[in-house]
Scaffold this motif. Structure first.
Motif, PDB file in Angstrom:
ATOM      1  N   TYR A 255      12.057  35.672 -27.682  1.00  0.00           N
ATOM      2  CA  TYR A 255      12.534  36.885 -27.025  1.00  0.00           C
ATOM      3  C   TYR A 255      11.548  37.324 -25.933  1.00  0.00           C
ATOM      4  O   TYR A 255      11.932  37.613 -24.802  1.00  0.00           O
ATOM      5  N   PHE A 256      10.263  37.321 -26.263  1.00  0.00           N
ATOM      6  CA  PHE A 256       9.248  37.710 -25.285  1.00  0.00           C
ATOM      7  C   PHE A 256       9.161  36.698 -24.147  1.00  0.00           C
ATOM      8  O   PHE A 256       9.032  37.075 -22.978  1.00  0.00           O
ATOM      9  N   VAL A 257       9.226  35.432 -24.460  1.00  0.00           N
ATOM     10  CA  VAL A 257       9.158  34.397 -23.427  1.00  0.00           C
ATOM     11  C   VAL A 257      10.332  34.532 -22.467  1.00  0.00           C
ATOM     12  O   VAL A 257      10.170  34.480 -21.248  1.00  0.00           O
ATOM     13  N   ARG A 258      11.535  34.693 -23.013  1.00  0.00           N
ATOM     14  CA  ARG A 258      12.725  34.866 -22.161  1.00  0.00           C
ATOM     15  C   ARG A 258      12.562  36.061 -21.243  1.00  0.00           C
ATOM     16  O   ARG A 258      12.907  36.014 -20.055  1.00  0.00           O
ATOM     17  N   ALA A 259      12.025  37.151 -21.774  1.00  0.00           N
ATOM     18  CA  ALA A 259      11.823  38.345 -20.957  1.00  0.00           C
ATOM     19  C   ALA A 259      10.777  38.103 -19.868  1.00  0.00           C
ATOM     20  O   ALA A 259      10.972  38.488 -18.709  1.00  0.00           O
ATOM     21  N   LEU A 260       9.701  37.424 -20.220  1.00  0.00           N
ATOM     22  CA  LEU A 260       8.643  37.159 -19.240  1.00  0.00           C
ATOM     23  C   LEU A 260       9.128  36.202 -18.140  1.00  0.00           C
ATOM     24  O   LEU A 260       8.695  36.322 -16.991  1.00  0.00           O
ATOM     25  N   LEU A 261      10.001  35.290 -18.475  1.00  0.00           N
ATOM     26  CA  LEU A 261      10.506  34.359 -17.480  1.00  0.00           C
ATOM     27  C   LEU A 261      11.404  35.033 -16.447  1.00  0.00           C
ATOM     28  O   LEU A 261      11.658  34.479 -15.387  1.00  0.00           O
ATOM     29  N   THR A 262      11.886  36.234 -16.740  1.00  0.00           N
ATOM     30  CA  THR A 262      12.727  36.955 -15.774  1.00  0.00           C
ATOM     31  C   THR A 262      11.907  37.751 -14.771  1.00  0.00           C
ATOM     32  O   THR A 262      12.431  38.275 -13.809  1.00  0.00           O
ATOM     33  N   VAL A 263      10.601  37.850 -15.030  1.00  0.00           N
ATOM     34  CA  VAL A 263       9.749  38.665 -14.145  1.00  0.00           C
ATOM     35  C   VAL A 263       9.327  37.845 -12.946  1.00  0.00           C
ATOM     36  O   VAL A 263       9.012  36.710 -13.008  1.00  0.00           O
TER      37      VAL A 263
END
Length: 81
Positions: free
Chosen positions: A73-81
């Motif tokens: 979940y955190f990785v997916r969110a960070l990849l959108t930044v």
């Protein structure tokens, strides 16, 4: 910033935990920092416990089911930044 996941509220502090999560949700935009709402993502403790994401009333499944999902979940969110 991230809200904590729900726990089983075995300590009876569910209201205080929600106050803490709400403070994080409010503080993030004030500081211009994205907030990852793990509570919204994972749903209630009952949902997570049924899914096998907890090893007790607080901690994630030590086999990795919940901690792995949380990391993704955190990785997916960070990849959108």
């Amino acid at each position: 910033m991230a809200t904590p996941r729900f726990d089983g509220s075995s300590t009876g502090l569910a209201a205080q935990q929600e106050d803490y999560a709400n403070a994080i949700r409010a503080l993030g935009p004030t500081l211009g920092v994205p907030v990852l709402d793990a509570r919204a993502y994972f749903g209630s403790y009952a949902i997570g416990n049924t899914a096998g994401w907890y090893s007790d009333t607080v901690h994630g499944d030590t086999g990795g089911a919940s901690y792995g999902e949380e990391a993704e979940y955190f990785v997916r969110a960070l990849l959108t930044v």
